[in-house]
Design a protein around this motif. Sequence first.
Motif, short mmCIF file in Angstrom:
data_model
loop_
_atom_site.label_atom_id
_atom_site.label_comp_id
_atom_site.label_asym_id
_atom_site.label_seq_id
_atom_site.Cartn_x
_atom_site.Cartn_y
_atom_site.Cartn_z
N PHE A 283 45.36 38.06 35.84
CA PHE A 283 44.06 38.47 36.00
C PHE A 283 43.56 37.90 37.16
CE2 PHE A 283 44.86 40.62 32.02
CZ PHE A 283 44.00 41.79 32.03
N ASP A 284 42.89 38.62 38.00
CA ASP A 284 41.96 37.98 38.91
C ASP A 284 40.80 39.04 39.41
OD1 ASP A 284 41.78 35.12 40.60
OD2 ASP A 284 40.67 36.61 41.78
N ARG A 285 39.53 38.51 39.60
CA ARG A 285 38.60 39.61 39.97
C ARG A 285 38.82 40.00 41.51
NH1 ARG A 285 32.77 37.04 39.54
NH2 ARG A 285 32.35 39.09 40.30
N HIS A 286 39.60 39.24 42.30
CA HIS A 286 39.75 39.48 43.81
C HIS A 286 41.14 40.12 43.86
CE1 HIS A 286 35.97 37.34 44.54
NE2 HIS A 286 36.27 36.66 44.03
N GLU A 287 41.14 41.28 44.40
CA GLU A 287 42.48 41.81 44.55
C GLU A 287 43.32 41.20 45.81
OE1 GLU A 287 43.23 46.02 44.38
OE2 GLU A 287 41.28 46.60 43.77
N LYS A 289 43.23 38.18 46.50
CA LYS A 289 43.95 36.99 45.73
C LYS A 289 45.28 37.23 44.96
CE LYS A 289 40.02 33.98 45.95
NZ LYS A 289 38.88 32.95 45.28
N LEU A 290 45.06 38.21 44.22
CA LEU A 290 46.18 38.90 43.48
C LEU A 290 47.47 39.05 44.40
CD1 LEU A 290 44.65 41.17 40.52
CD2 LEU A 290 45.79 39.05 40.41
N ARG A 291 47.31 39.55 45.45
CA ARG A 291 48.50 39.73 46.53
C ARG A 291 49.21 38.37 46.65
NH1 ARG A 291 45.03 43.91 48.73
NH2 ARG A 291 44.35 42.47 50.14
N THR A 307 50.20 42.05 37.72
CA THR A 307 48.75 41.68 37.89
C THR A 307 47.71 42.77 37.82
OG1 THR A 307 49.03 42.63 40.34
CG2 THR A 307 49.60 40.11 39.91
N TYR A 308 46.87 42.25 37.33
CA TYR A 308 45.42 43.35 37.05
C TYR A 308 44.11 42.62 37.69
CZ TYR A 308 48.34 44.59 33.02
OH TYR A 308 49.25 45.08 32.15
N PRO A 309 43.52 43.63 38.65
CA PRO A 309 42.23 43.18 39.16
C PRO A 309 41.29 43.47 38.05
CG PRO A 309 43.02 45.37 40.06
CD PRO A 309 44.06 44.82 39.24
N ASP A 311 37.38 41.33 36.01
CA ASP A 311 36.63 40.21 35.37
C ASP A 311 37.36 39.45 34.29
OD1 ASP A 311 34.75 38.53 34.25
OD2 ASP A 311 33.05 39.69 35.68
#
Length: 452
Positions: A283-287, A289-291, A307-309, A311
Motif C-alpha cells: 500500500f501507499d497513498r501516492h500512485e 510512488k507505487l509505480r 500494489t494498492y493505492p 491511505d
Amino acid sequence: MRRSPRFLAAEILSRVESGASYANILLQHNLGALSEPRERSLATVLVNGCLKHRLTLDYALRLHLRKPMSSLPVRVRQILRLGAFQLLYLDKIPGAVAVNESVELAKTSEPKFTALLNGVLRRVMETGWDLPWPEAAREPVRYLSVRHSHPDWLVRRWWKRWGFTETEELLRLDNEPAPLWIRANVLRTDREGLRERLLLEGVAAEPGERVPESLRVSGLGALAELAAFREGLFTVQDESSQMVAHVLRPQSGDAVLDACSAPGGKTTHLAEFMHNTGSISAFDRHEGKLRLVEELAGRLGISIIHTYPGDARELSGVEDESQDGVLVDAPCSGLGILRRKADLRWRKEEKDIEALPQLQLAILERAAAKVRPGGTLVYSTCTVEPEENFEVVKAFRSAHAEFVPADLAERLPFSLSDPRDRRQAEKGMLQLLPQRHGTDGFFLAQFTRREV
C-alpha cells in the motif's frame, strides 16, 4: 558561463532555499547536465556540504558582513556559502581558486555584488577556522548548534537526552558523507557472487557486518551504467533498513502486507525472503510512488507484489485477520537519516514531531487488524525520537493486549553486545543510533498476535 559544477550547485541551492524542491531530487534530475563524473561528484559535494554546514558557514560569513545574510539576494547567499564551504572544508581546492570561481559565478547573475563577494571570501580565507565560537561550558546548546550546524531546537532535545559528548558525536556523524549500502538480490545471486561481479565492473564492495545480504560500496557511479544493476542483481538500501525483513521473517507461501511500501526496498526484500512465492499486498497513498515499487520489483524479477493505492489508515481491499505478517514502516520525522538528506534538518520543526505519533498509531492499529492469530507485526521508523517510537509502541500495547512483544534478539541477523540493547530487545524493541551503533538512526518493534 558554462554549466559548471559551481553554477549548477548555486542553482540547486537557490531553489532549495526558496522551497521549490528537495536537494536529492534536484541533484538526481540535473546532474546529467554535467558530462564528467568528477564534475557530477563535485556538484553533489558542494550542494550537500553547503546544506549540511549552512549554519556554520553563515556564522563564519557574518563576521565579515556589514548587513545580515537575510538582506542579500538568494543567489548571493548561495555563492557566499559555496565559496566559504570550499575554503573551510575542501582542502584540495586552493583558496584563491575558490574565491575567483565564486566571483566569476557572481558576474553571471549578481554583478553588483562581485566586490562584496571578493572581499568577504578573502577575509574568510585569511581567518580560516580561527573563529570566536560560543563558550561550550556556558552555552552548550548554542555552541553545538553553531559548531556542527544543526537547528537549536533539535540540539537542545538531544543534549537533554544524551548529554554533551554523545550529542556532539551524533552531530558530527550527521555531517559526514553517508555510506552507500546495497542489498544482493538472493533470487539471482548471493553476496559474494555480487561482490565479485561488481569488482569486474570497477566497483569496490565490502561485506556488511550486520546483514548477510549487505555490501558497502564505493565508486558506484551512475547505476544505470552497471550491467549488474540492469540485470537486477542488487538494489540500493541502507543496511539498517535491511534488518526489517529479517525481523518480520516471512516464509515461502505467506500472505504479507506492507502498509507504507514505497519506494519498495523493504517490500522487495520481503519477497526475496519468501523466494517469490506467496503474496505481498503493498500500500501507499501516492500512485506515483507505487509505480516505483512496481518498477523495482520488475527489475529484480519479483512477481508476488500487488500494489494498492490508498491511505494506510484504511487498507481497503485486504481482509482483516488474513495476513501472516504485516509491516508498518511508518511516516516519521526522518531525524535518524539527516546525513542522507542534507536539507531535512532545516525543513523540520519541533511541532512536526508532536503531530506525527497520532498518525503513526492510527496506521499501526489499522494494520494490526490485518494480522492473523499467531502472525507477526513489525513497526519501524527512521527516527530517533522517543515520541515516534517507544511512546507509540507503549500506546499500542496498552490498547491491544492481544499483541505480545517478541524478543528481537532471536530474529536480528547480528548479535547485540550492549546490555542496554539486549534489555530493549527482550521487550520487543530496538533503537539504533549512529553514535552508538554506526548505523542510521532506526527503530524496530516486533509483536506476535496471540492465538485464539
